[in-house]
Design a protein around this motif. Sequence first.
Motif: not given
Length: 238
Positions: A54, A56-57, A60
């Motif tokens: 995963e 994301t901003k 992770c």
Amino acid sequence: MIRLFVPNDLSAGAGVVPTVDQSRYLTSVMRLSVGAELLLFNGRDGEWRATLVEATKRGCLLKAEEQTRPMTLGPDLDLIVAMVKRGRVETIVEKAAELGARRVRLTITRRTNVDFVKLGRLDAIAMEAAEQTGRLDVPEVADPEKLDKILDAWDPARRLVFCDEGGDARPMIEALSGTTGPAAILIGPEGGFAPEERERLRGLAFVTPVSLGPRILRADTAAISAMTLWQAAAGDWR
């Protein structure tokens, strides 16, 4: 393959959340995407292949898949070095990690003229060097202590290799030939050891005075040279 040190326990299927800086390094610097593989280690559970599951901003998530190497440790070697200027002590910590030291102990001697160090910065340098060199642990960087205090609490079962700039000690490679067991290497400050420190060290049964040759070496050069010679004579280079 990228290697990353994490504090988490590692086992098959374990989820690992890297720090913000580590997540940024993986996704923004190395540009890994979901499904990419990397290696994780924590100094306890060996090395594990992991997958980025995963990103994301905000960060992770990694998933440990299988162990690639069981946990092993190198020789039980400490490096004790008098505090020197920041750039040189950072080089010493980095090279100590690369050359297999298990611990780096900073010391304050009579002629030490530096009394402040950022341990967090040194820990980060040691961790990065461990990631790059393939070792499965990160050397500990200890708080500075006075040399007399270190010697007062010394375990005589650990040989202390005293790099003596006095010029009348045996060459290090010769003095250590055939030796085994836990050891520590002691490197002095830029101004050298005071006469009373040298006298005390030479009077201790667990101390082996050694010479690093006919030239006076800077602390970082001396540390690298001494660790190289120790690994060749008594460590894991044989």
